[in-house]
Design an enzyme around this catalytic site. Structure first.
Site, PDB file in Angstrom:
ATOM      1  N   SER A  88      34.172  -5.978 -52.038  1.00 54.79           N
ATOM      2  CA  SER A  88      32.787  -5.958 -51.581  1.00 54.79           C
ATOM      3  C   SER A  88      31.832  -6.273 -52.736  1.00 54.79           C
ATOM      4  CB  SER A  88      32.480  -4.612 -50.922  1.00 54.79           C
ATOM      5  OG  SER A  88      31.304  -4.683 -50.163  1.00 54.79           O
ATOM      6  N   ASP A 234      34.387  -7.175 -44.576  1.00 56.37           N
ATOM      7  CA  ASP A 234      34.314  -6.378 -45.801  1.00 56.37           C
ATOM      8  C   ASP A 234      35.659  -5.746 -46.169  1.00 56.37           C
ATOM      9  OD1 ASP A 234      33.676  -4.173 -47.656  1.00 56.37           O
ATOM     10  OD2 ASP A 234      31.603  -4.663 -47.165  1.00 56.37           O
TER      11      ASP A 234
END
Length: 758
Positions: A88, A234
């Site tokens: 991320s 993500d």
């Protein structure tokens, strides 16, 4: 951007991991048949031996800026990094560092980026096409809904990530020709999550930009990224702290930076969003604890003290960087054990930077499969870059300009190499998945706190790309004080020529008030049907000239007033021409730029009109900012050159907010008008977490203007002088104002206003 949830089996997109390079000497345990570390990176050229160091950067959204502070300390201590694994925001920071940027470079980048703007898909208004700018001037909200088969469709994410993708593309372009992440200045892995299976996907080759973009794609916030046949989101959902990924990169020591969320105490769990975040933190922490349990006594863990800082509050970036720096300094004694000499570290830094120098020449442009619908337009847009060195600024502007047409979910380019070892651009354009037809809604409301209020509610339906050059069929429906049903067909002649035709028709019913001495003596309901044909030429995205024929027929009916007042039918046939200029940066609260329009319309008895008459109108806005302060000069003029005084349709009215704010709305009218305003306002809220979560402004206006029945009566000495004080909020529904207006004679008015003012 998420902080992760649970554990899953990591699936590496690479067939086998390539050993990461060491600063000094070959590492042990290199895979048989793989290229040597020295060949993989220039950082492997120093003599001697030392342990190979891997860096693990967790996800955490805005909290991930703390990674930059840790990197700054590592550089100051001359601790070289041999491999990076990130998830991320950790993948974004780690990916930028892996391309050869220094920690100070990355700090400057994140400090100068407008993060609020980066997380929007729409280009800056000044980069929109002129047609989109015109559409922006009505009171419809900016967020469109897809319409297909009688059902409304929503995008796959609140943010499609176009701007963020192009920002990352520009930053990584100097190393875009490198598709093996082990050949980057620092070997790198990014972790994402397969949305179909929930498995972690470790990306170690291919396009670096899409890898970083996939890793940061928080579900529901960013749209998923399609990469190598997978739909990725993500990486925090599957592996927020990728310790095992870094360990597999043939390192001896790990430096682990964890910016995940701490669990809150019971007294802070007071709302549904907070409880949802707590649930996410529990899931993230479970996998992070599993990963941390694999660490050895030689590894170093850094936990920046970010407390309950929000992952979505990008106003904390500098504070997070500072906390990361302080946390790393607290471990400086252990980190210093892995330092190298100043000369050795200088060679390491120079070798990392050298790979970023120079860009290849673009030898070809091709449109990728699936983007054939846009092949002609994209080829024409980029064909002149062939034979020239890669220019990220120029490419970015062209992508942004074409994306500003509003029909694409994503528009991207990638540097690729063909069979002849030539570098070129591979272009990808993806049509909006929730289109191609759209609907937008809007609401306009004004209340003077004295029982007088009016509203209009509207919807716009757009059928886009009805012709190859980008034609549109638009329907408008409006109810309220003015009811309206209208349609137009925008028909550009070709992709390359800036000319268009626009047939249009409308039904309208509106109230027209007859004013005497600021008192309403009658109110008419005017109903009309009109149609016409426009022909125009656009000048880039900043101007337009159009002309055409118009026809309008209708009737006026007395609603309030003396029943002996005249009513009747009318017919109007004539011509018009309009010149428009628009380089205003924002239509709600502009900070810089100008907007201007000049229009002439004429009715002609020879064409079947009831009368021969001419009208001329002019509007000009100029804005300039000084820090958070903005000054706007706004002038409007209108005159009915030779229309009968009894013609209701030739009357101009003033009164209301920013139109002589001390008077009630539309309380004076005449056949000629002129008004100038000077607005001064200051931004007091920046949007996001803060004042009411929206940009907020406080300001004043100074206004001078009037209406006249005879043009010869118009003079500056005959103008009214008004002023206002206002609070403005730039909400998703449009600008909202709470204002007080003052007349020089002592009259005052109060307003609650929702809708466009300029």
């Amino acid at each position: 951007m998420l902080a992760g949830a649970g554990s899953a089996t990591a699936q590496d997109e690479r067939p086998a991991p390539v050993p990461a390079p060491a600063l000094s000497g070959p590492p042990s345990g290199a895979a048989e048949g793989q290229p040597s570390p020295a060949a993989a990176s220039p950082a492997a050229s120093s003599p001697g031996t030392r342990p190979r160091i891997g860096l693990v950067l967790s996800g955490g959204g805005a909290r991930g800026a703390a990674h930059i502070g840790v990197l700054k300390v590592l550089e100051d201590l001359h601790v070289p990094i041999d491999a990076i694994a990130g998830t991320s925001m950790g993948a974004v920071v780690g990916g930028l560092y892996a391309t050869g940027f220094s920690a100070h470079d990355i700090e400057r980048i994140v400090g100068t980026l407008n993060w609020q703007d980066a997380f929007k898909d729409s280009p800056p208004r000044e980069e929109l096409t002129f047609r989109r700018k015109q559409e922006d001037q009505n009171f419809l909200v900016k967020f469109p809904l897809g319409l297909r088969g009688g059902h409304f469709l929503l995008p796959k994410g609140l943010i499609q990530g176009q701007k963020l993708n192009q920002t990352l593309r520009k930053l990584t372009l100097p190393v875009a020709r490198i598709t093996d992440f082990d050949a980057l200045p620092t070997p790198f892995r990014a972790v994402a999550t397969d949305l179909e299976t929930g498995e972690a996907v470790v990306m170690g080759e291919g396009d670096l930009t899409s890898a970083m973009r996939a890793s940061v794609s928080a579900p529901g916030v960013f749209s998923p990224v399609e990469r190598e046949g997978r739909l990725l989101v993500d990486g925090g959902l599957s592996e927020n702290l990728p310790i095992d990924v870094a360990r597999a990169m043939n390192v001896d020591i790990l430096i682990v930076v964890d910016v995940g969320f701490p669990l809150l105490k019971r007294d802070k769990l007071g709302s549904a969003p907070v409880i949802s975040n707590q649930m996410l933190a529990i899931l993230v922490g479970r996998d992070a604890n599993r990963q941390r349990a694999t660490l050895t006594s030689r590894d170093i863990v850094i936990d920046p003290p970010l407390e309950d800082a929000s992952s979505f509050d990008f106003g904390i970036l500098q504070r997070a960087i500072d906390k990361g720096e302080r946390a790393a300094l607290a471990s400086s004694e252990r980190l210093r054990a892995y330092s190298v000499s100043a000369d050795e570290y200088s060679r390491y830094a120079v070798q990392r930077e050298d790979i970023r120098r120079g860009t290849p020449r673009v030898e070809f442009v091709r449109v990728e499969p699936g983007s054939e619908r846009y092949a002609e337009a994209l080829t024409n847009l980029f064909k002149d870059v062939v034979g020239k060195p890669l220019d990220p600024e120029q490419l970015g502007k062209r992508v942004t300009g074409y994306y500003g047409k509003g029909n694409l979910e994503a528009l991207d380019y990638e540097l690729v190499k063909d069979e002849q070892d030539r570098y070129g651009l591979a272009l990808t354009a993806r049509r909006n998945s929730w289109g191609p037809n759209y609907v937008r809604f809007g609401l306009n409301l004004q209340d003077d706190f004295e029982g007088n209020s009016n509203y209009n509610a509207a919807a716009r339906f757009v059928l886009s790309e009805i012709t190859q050059p980008g034609g549109e069929w638009v329907w408008d429906l409006q109810v309220g004080e003015t009811s309206r049903l209208a349609t137009e067909i925008y028909l550009p002649i070709s992709q390359s020529l800036p000319y268009f035709f626009l047939p249009h028709a409308e039904l309208e019913a509106r109230n027209v008030t007859v004013i005497t001495d600021q008192q309403a003596v009658a109110e008419y309901r005017v109903r009309s049907i009109g149609y016409g044909l426009d022909f125009g030429r656009e000048f880039g995205n900043w101007g337009e000239i159009r002309a055409g024929l118009r026809s309008e027929s209708g009737t006026s009916r007395l609603r309030v007033g003396d029943p002996t007042l005249p009513t009747g039918d009318f017919d109007s046939r004539g011509y018009f021409t309009r010149m428009s200029y628009d380089r205003l940066d924002d239509i709600n609260f502009p900070r810089h730029g100008q907007l201007a329009s000049l229009e002439w319309s004429g009715q002609r008895a020879g064409l079947g009109s009831d009368q021969t008459a001419d009208r001329l109108s002019f509007n000009w806005i100029a804005a300039r900012s000084f820090g958070r302060q903005t000054a706007v000069l706004w002038t409007s003029l209108g005159t009915a050159l030779n229309a009968p005084t009894a013609d209701l349709r030739t009357l101009y009215s003033l009164g209301g907010f920013l139109n002589l704010s001390g008077l009630k709305a539309d309380s004076i009218s005449g056949r000629h008008f002129g008004i100038s305003r000077l607005l001064l306002y200051r931004q007091v809220g920046r949007g996001g977490p803060g004042f009411l979560d929206v940009p907020a402004y406080v300001g004043v206006s100074l206004e001078a203007g009037n209406v006249w029945q005879q043009r010869g009566d118009a003079s500056f000495g005959g103008t009214r002088k008004d002023a206002s004080v206002f609070l403005g909020l730039d909400t998703p529904l449009g600008p909202v104002y709470l204002a007080t207006g003052f007349e020089e004679g002592g009259d005052a008015a109060f307003y609650l206003f929702l809708g466009r003012t300029f």
